[in-house]
Design a protein around this motif. Structure first.
Motif, PDB file in Angstrom:
ATOM      1  N   VAL A 227      13.346 109.376 -52.489  1.00  0.00           N
ATOM      2  CA  VAL A 227      13.981 108.340 -51.655  1.00  0.00           C
ATOM      3  C   VAL A 227      13.318 108.374 -50.284  1.00  0.00           C
ATOM      4  CG1 VAL A 227      16.110 107.443 -50.662  1.00  0.00           C
ATOM      5  CG2 VAL A 227      16.179 108.660 -52.835  1.00  0.00           C
TER       6      VAL A 227
ATOM      7  N   PRO B  38       6.514 109.837 -43.831  1.00  0.00           N
ATOM      8  CA  PRO B  38       5.523 110.890 -44.062  1.00  0.00           C
ATOM      9  C   PRO B  38       5.963 111.916 -45.115  1.00  0.00           C
ATOM     10  CG  PRO B  38       5.777 110.491 -41.728  1.00  0.00           C
ATOM     11  CD  PRO B  38       6.818 109.660 -42.399  1.00  0.00           C
ATOM     12  N   SER B  39       7.260 112.232 -45.142  1.00  0.00           N
ATOM     13  CA  SER B  39       7.711 113.254 -46.081  1.00  0.00           C
ATOM     14  C   SER B  39       7.701 112.727 -47.521  1.00  0.00           C
ATOM     15  CB  SER B  39       9.120 113.727 -45.703  1.00  0.00           C
ATOM     16  OG  SER B  39       9.364 114.963 -46.287  1.00  0.00           O
ATOM     17  N   GLY B  40       8.266 111.526 -47.717  1.00  0.00           N
ATOM     18  CA  GLY B  40       8.279 110.937 -49.056  1.00  0.00           C
ATOM     19  C   GLY B  40       6.872 110.670 -49.561  1.00  0.00           C
TER      20      GLY B  40
ATOM     21  N   GLU C  45      12.677  99.638 -46.834  1.00  0.00           N
ATOM     22  CA  GLU C  45      11.956  98.624 -46.046  1.00  0.00           C
ATOM     23  C   GLU C  45      10.722  98.147 -46.813  1.00  0.00           C
ATOM     24  OE1 GLU C  45      13.123  97.706 -43.086  1.00  0.00           O
ATOM     25  OE2 GLU C  45      14.682  99.255 -43.010  1.00  0.00           O
TER      26      GLU C  45
ATOM     27  N   PHE D  87       6.845  97.815 -46.187  1.00  0.00           N
ATOM     28  CA  PHE D  87       5.828  98.282 -45.222  1.00  0.00           C
ATOM     29  C   PHE D  87       4.794  97.183 -44.998  1.00  0.00           C
ATOM     30  CE2 PHE D  87       6.010 103.207 -45.268  1.00  0.00           C
ATOM     31  CZ  PHE D  87       7.378 103.165 -45.162  1.00  0.00           C
TER      32      PHE D  87
ATOM     33  N   ARG E  35       6.446  98.737 -41.637  1.00  0.00           N
ATOM     34  CA  ARG E  35       7.710  98.579 -40.921  1.00  0.00           C
ATOM     35  C   ARG E  35       7.640  99.338 -39.596  1.00  0.00           C
ATOM     36  NH1 ARG E  35       7.554 103.523 -41.041  1.00  0.00           N
ATOM     37  NH2 ARG E  35       8.846 105.025 -42.172  1.00  0.00           N
TER      38      ARG E  35
ATOM     39  N   ALA F 110      10.369 103.914 -34.651  1.00  0.00           N
ATOM     40  CA  ALA F 110      10.377 104.414 -33.272  1.00  0.00           C
ATOM     41  C   ALA F 110       9.720 105.789 -33.245  1.00  0.00           C
ATOM     42  CB  ALA F 110      11.813 104.515 -32.761  1.00  0.00           C
TER      43      ALA F 110
ATOM     44  N   ARG G  85       2.706 104.311 -35.595  1.00  0.00           N
ATOM     45  CA  ARG G  85       3.434 104.806 -36.770  1.00  0.00           C
ATOM     46  C   ARG G  85       3.451 103.848 -37.950  1.00  0.00           C
ATOM     47  NH1 ARG G  85       6.976 109.102 -37.267  1.00  0.00           N
ATOM     48  NH2 ARG G  85       7.285 108.400 -39.399  1.00  0.00           N
TER      49      ARG G  85
ATOM     50  N   ASP H  38       2.138 105.239 -41.418  1.00  0.00           N
ATOM     51  CA  ASP H  38       3.028 105.384 -42.575  1.00  0.00           C
ATOM     52  C   ASP H  38       2.562 104.531 -43.754  1.00  0.00           C
ATOM     53  OD1 ASP H  38       4.349 107.016 -40.828  1.00  0.00           O
ATOM     54  OD2 ASP H  38       6.321 106.125 -41.087  1.00  0.00           O
TER      55      ASP H  38
ATOM     56  N   ALA I 243      14.125 112.010 -48.913  1.00  0.00           N
ATOM     57  CA  ALA I 243      13.292 112.027 -47.693  1.00  0.00           C
ATOM     58  C   ALA I 243      13.667 110.792 -46.884  1.00  0.00           C
ATOM     59  CB  ALA I 243      11.821 112.029 -48.084  1.00  0.00           C
TER      60      ALA I 243
ATOM     61  N   LEU J 159      22.689 109.976 -47.565  1.00  0.00           N
ATOM     62  CA  LEU J 159      22.647 110.579 -48.905  1.00  0.00           C
ATOM     63  C   LEU J 159      22.664 112.100 -48.793  1.00  0.00           C
ATOM     64  CD1 LEU J 159      19.858 108.288 -50.432  1.00  0.00           C
ATOM     65  CD2 LEU J 159      22.305 108.130 -50.870  1.00  0.00           C
TER      66      LEU J 159
ATOM     67  N   GLY K  30      15.957 105.886 -31.600  1.00  0.00           N
ATOM     68  CA  GLY K  30      15.705 106.689 -32.797  1.00  0.00           C
ATOM     69  C   GLY K  30      16.415 108.019 -32.634  1.00  0.00           C
TER      70      GLY K  30
ATOM     71  N   GLU L 156       8.576 117.196 -32.290  1.00  0.00           N
ATOM     72  CA  GLU L 156       7.568 116.894 -33.306  1.00  0.00           C
ATOM     73  C   GLU L 156       8.169 117.092 -34.698  1.00  0.00           C
ATOM     74  OE1 GLU L 156       4.281 119.635 -33.704  1.00  0.00           O
ATOM     75  OE2 GLU L 156       3.307 118.310 -35.137  1.00  0.00           O
TER      76      GLU L 156
ATOM     77  N   ILE M 173       6.545 115.130 -37.691  1.00  0.00           N
ATOM     78  CA  ILE M 173       5.688 114.603 -38.776  1.00  0.00           C
ATOM     79  C   ILE M 173       5.059 115.755 -39.570  1.00  0.00           C
ATOM     80  CG2 ILE M 173       3.722 113.117 -39.342  1.00  0.00           C
ATOM     81  CD1 ILE M 173       4.272 111.571 -36.734  1.00  0.00           C
TER      82      ILE M 173
ATOM     83  N   ALA N  18       7.604 117.211 -41.831  1.00  0.00           N
ATOM     84  CA  ALA N  18       7.973 116.234 -42.870  1.00  0.00           C
ATOM     85  C   ALA N  18       6.934 116.271 -43.993  1.00  0.00           C
ATOM     86  CB  ALA N  18       8.057 114.836 -42.255  1.00  0.00           C
TER      87      ALA N  18
HETATM   88  C1  LIG Z   1      11.533 108.022 -30.634  1.00  0.00           C
HETATM   89  C2  LIG Z   1      10.940 109.094 -31.504  1.00  0.00           C
HETATM   90  C3  LIG Z   1       9.678 109.589 -31.191  1.00  0.00           C
HETATM   91  C4  LIG Z   1       9.078 110.550 -32.025  1.00  0.00           C
HETATM   92  N1  LIG Z   1       7.812 110.946 -31.729  1.00  0.00           N
HETATM   93  C5  LIG Z   1       7.185 111.827 -32.547  1.00  0.00           C
HETATM   94  C6  LIG Z   1       5.814 112.176 -32.321  1.00  0.00           C
HETATM   95  O1  LIG Z   1       5.163 111.665 -31.408  1.00  0.00           O
HETATM   96  N2  LIG Z   1       5.238 113.072 -33.167  1.00  0.00           N
HETATM   97  C7  LIG Z   1       5.924 113.649 -34.209  1.00  0.00           C
HETATM   98  O2  LIG Z   1       5.368 114.471 -34.929  1.00  0.00           O
HETATM   99  N3  LIG Z   1       7.228 113.311 -34.446  1.00  0.00           N
HETATM  100  C8  LIG Z   1       7.851 112.409 -33.663  1.00  0.00           C
HETATM  101  N4  LIG Z   1       9.154 112.034 -33.944  1.00  0.00           N
HETATM  102  C9  LIG Z   1       9.821 112.597 -35.135  1.00  0.00           C
HETATM  103  C10 LIG Z   1       9.257 111.913 -36.395  1.00  0.00           C
HETATM  104  O3  LIG Z   1       9.309 110.513 -36.253  1.00  0.00           O
HETATM  105  C11 LIG Z   1      10.065 112.325 -37.643  1.00  0.00           C
HETATM  106  O4  LIG Z   1      10.186 113.719 -37.659  1.00  0.00           O
HETATM  107  C12 LIG Z   1       9.367 111.847 -38.927  1.00  0.00           C
HETATM  108  O5  LIG Z   1       9.325 110.451 -38.984  1.00  0.00           O
HETATM  109  C13 LIG Z   1      10.117 112.376 -40.161  1.00  0.00           C
HETATM  110  O6  LIG Z   1       9.531 111.843 -41.334  1.00  0.00           O
HETATM  111  P1  LIG Z   1      10.455 111.570 -42.617  1.00  0.00           P
HETATM  112  O7  LIG Z   1       9.531 111.081 -43.679  1.00  0.00           O
HETATM  113  O8  LIG Z   1      11.307 112.740 -42.876  1.00  0.00           O
HETATM  114  O9  LIG Z   1      11.454 110.396 -42.177  1.00  0.00           O
HETATM  115  P2  LIG Z   1      11.136 108.892 -41.718  1.00  0.00           P
HETATM  116  O10 LIG Z   1       9.806 108.789 -41.119  1.00  0.00           O
HETATM  117  O11 LIG Z   1      12.308 108.463 -40.927  1.00  0.00           O
HETATM  118  O12 LIG Z   1      11.105 108.090 -43.090  1.00  0.00           O
HETATM  119  C14 LIG Z   1      12.261 107.899 -43.864  1.00  0.00           C
HETATM  120  C15 LIG Z   1      12.083 106.660 -44.718  1.00  0.00           C
HETATM  121  O13 LIG Z   1      13.165 106.565 -45.631  1.00  0.00           O
HETATM  122  C16 LIG Z   1      13.571 105.216 -45.725  1.00  0.00           C
HETATM  123  N5  LIG Z   1      14.976 105.218 -46.156  1.00  0.00           N
HETATM  124  C17 LIG Z   1      16.047 105.666 -45.449  1.00  0.00           C
HETATM  125  N6  LIG Z   1      17.180 105.557 -46.170  1.00  0.00           N
HETATM  126  C18 LIG Z   1      16.821 105.021 -47.375  1.00  0.00           C
HETATM  127  C19 LIG Z   1      17.550 104.658 -48.536  1.00  0.00           C
HETATM  128  N7  LIG Z   1      18.873 104.849 -48.614  1.00  0.00           N
HETATM  129  N8  LIG Z   1      16.879 104.131 -49.583  1.00  0.00           N
HETATM  130  C20 LIG Z   1      15.529 103.954 -49.512  1.00  0.00           C
HETATM  131  N9  LIG Z   1      14.786 104.272 -48.431  1.00  0.00           N
HETATM  132  C21 LIG Z   1      15.415 104.812 -47.365  1.00  0.00           C
HETATM  133  C22 LIG Z   1      13.375 104.675 -44.316  1.00  0.00           C
HETATM  134  O14 LIG Z   1      13.247 103.254 -44.308  1.00  0.00           O
HETATM  135  C23 LIG Z   1      12.082 105.379 -43.895  1.00  0.00           C
HETATM  136  O15 LIG Z   1      10.932 104.618 -44.171  1.00  0.00           O
HETATM  137  C24 LIG Z   1       9.773 111.067 -33.145  1.00  0.00           C
HETATM  138  C25 LIG Z   1      11.068 110.595 -33.442  1.00  0.00           C
HETATM  139  C26 LIG Z   1      11.633 109.609 -32.638  1.00  0.00           C
HETATM  140  C27 LIG Z   1      12.998 109.089 -32.997  1.00  0.00           C
END
Ligand SMILES: Cc1cc2nc3c(=O)[nH]c(=O)nc-3n(C[C@H](O)[C@H](O)[C@H](O)COP(=O)(O)OP(=O)(O)OC[C@H]3O[C@@H](n4cnc5c(N)ncnc54)[C@H](O)[C@@H]3O)c2cc1C
Length: 381
Positions: free
Chosen positions: A7, A11-13, A33, A35, A37, A40, A92, A96, A143, A150, A243, A275, A277, A280
């Motif tokens: 899910v 970056p993690s998914g 979403e 992409f 998308r 923040a 981003r 992504d 993810a 969830l 965010g 940080e 990413i 993740a």
């Molecule tokens: C303002 C801000 C600035 C940041 N700056 C940095 C930086 O410069 N460098 C850095 O390393 N980190 C930064 N971070 C942290 C970084 O953005 C996150 O740690 C990173 O995006 C985590 O990746 P993720 O894949 O776990 O989650 P996300 O990137 O949030 O991805 C989750 C995905 O899941 C999808 N999703 C959610 N719920 C559902 C659902 N129910 N069904 C289907 N899809 C779903 C979303 O649409 C999204 O695309 C920042 C965070 C914020 C808020």
């Protein structure tokens, strides 16, 4: 019946999807979403994050390579540069999309524009629900990022003092003007918020300007952001986006019997400078390493518990010490930020952490015994 459903296509998914595809797991990734998308983010991709990828970030995506930092605190400013790169700045939405395409290339199925609304764990499989469909898989990786719900079936909700809120604006500017302001470094402003900081990152034809801090201490983030913008000469009408970042450390449950949380959903973010990413990406990969052992080598479900211990071994200590550093810094801001912004060695060594040349633990162990000396030196200046 899929082997694995993921899910979220952040970056993690994507990292989980790419490894699952390479390992030959029948995988479905569901992303709510379509992409590209907006996400923040400051867009700083550390050397650590890039080191986890099995492909390079293309030159055209790397808007600026970052070799240093300029740090501000109460009128004090210090700028230090390293001879090696510590991060690169990216947009981003572009990053992504690229990571997701690298996952798709391995043959996994991706459904975009479909939100997962729930799931149920059964004895030998997991059922995943979207508005229109029900999918089945042997394992599930959640993810969903920081704001999904969830994860709460496995991990309790974060308290107010366990997540940060950020506001960010992308402000268009000519590259020549940006270069004059700051070239190959990031600009960090401690003191812009309590338990957080403000940033000005130089991208390709825009600045990423933002503030972040613990939600508990940021009752009016929009006002804090507006004050920060004005204090730094940005007086236009900008689109401000919010965010959330989980910064409460990693002492939480992150596995169910057939379900694993990764990335922000698991709380894997550096508490000091946000940080996430890198963690993740790596946690998505570790989730699949463990799940593929259960599937391909028929190891029992207990193997999932190893996910927690591998994450702990690989980066848990860094996250723990980032929380410790953050608590120390913000408990005694006058002492620590004054030292950080007045002593070149202190900032120099800190830059080695995202560049993977030093761990947080080494940094803190190096810093603490020197505090009285630095403080004395500062007072006698
Ligand atoms: C303002 C801000 C600035 C940041 N700056 C940095 C930086 O410069 N460098 C850095 O390393 N980190 C930064 N971070 C942290 C970084 O953005 C996150 O740690 C990173 O995006 C985590 O990746 P993720 O894949 O776990 O989650 P996300 O990137 O949030 O991805 C989750 C995905 O899941 C999808 N999703 C959610 N719920 C559902 C659902 N129910 N069904 C289907 N899809 C779903 C979303 O649409 C999204 O695309 C920042 C965070 C914020 C808020």
């Amino acid at each position: 019946m899929y082997d694995l459903i993921i899910v979220g296509g952040g970056p993690s998914g994507s990292a989980a999807g790419r490894l699952a595809g390479k390992r030959g797991l029948r995988t479905l990734l569901i992303e709510k979403e379509v992409f590209p998308r907006y996400k923040a983010c400051g867009g700083a991709l550390s050397e650590q994050a890039m080191s986890y990828l099995d492909f390079p970030i293309p030159d055209e995506m790397r808007e600026r390579d970052i070799y240093g930092a300029r740090v501000h605190f109460r009128g004090g400013v210090i700028e230090r540069h390293k001879e090696y790169r510590i991060a690169t700045l990216v947009t981003r939405s572009i990053l992504d999309s690229y990571l997701l395409e690298e996952a798709r290339e391995t043959g996994i199925e991706i459904r975009m524009g479909e939100r997962v609304v729930g799931y149920e764990e059964h004895g030998d499989h997991v059922e995943v629900y979207t508005k229109d469909n029900v999918y089945q898989a042997r394992f599930l990786v959640i993810a969903e990022g920081s704001r999904g719900s969830l994860k709460t079936r496995i991990r309790r909700r974060d308290r107010m003092d366990e997540y940060g809120i950020c506001m960010v604006a992308e402000i268009e500017e000519a590259n020549e003007t940006i270069d004059k302001y700051i070239h190959d470094a990031i600009d960090i402003h401690f003191g812009a918020t309590y338990m957080g900081y403000g940033w000005i990152f130089p991208h390709e034809k825009y600045y990423s300007v933002g503030i972040g801090g613990l939600t508990k201490y940021l009752p009016d983030p929009k006002k804090t952001m507006t004050d920060f913008l004005h204090a730094n000469g940005f007086h236009g009408q900008y689109k401000l986006r919010a965010g959330f970042v989980p910064v409460g450390g990693i002492k939480r449950n992150i596995v169910g019997s057939r379900v694993v949380l990764s990335g922000d959903a698991a709380g894997f973010v550096d508490s000091f400078y946000g940080e996430g990413i890198a963690y993740a990406i790596r946690s998505g990969q570790i989730a699949v390493e463990v799940i593929s052992r259960a599937i391909l080598h028929d190891e029992g479900l207990d193997i999932l518990k190893e996910y927690e211990s591998i994450c702990e071994t690989e980066f848990g200590e860094n996250l723990k010490y980032s929380l410790m550093l953050s608590k120390l810094m913000y408990r005694f801001p006058g002492i620590f930020f004054t030292i950080l912004t007045s002593n070149e060695e202190v900032i120099d060594r800190f830059l080695e952490v995202p560049a993977l040349k030093r761990t947080y633990r080494d940094y803190i162990r190096w810093l603490i015994p020197r505090v009285p000396r630095y403080l004395l030196r500062q007072r006698t200046k």
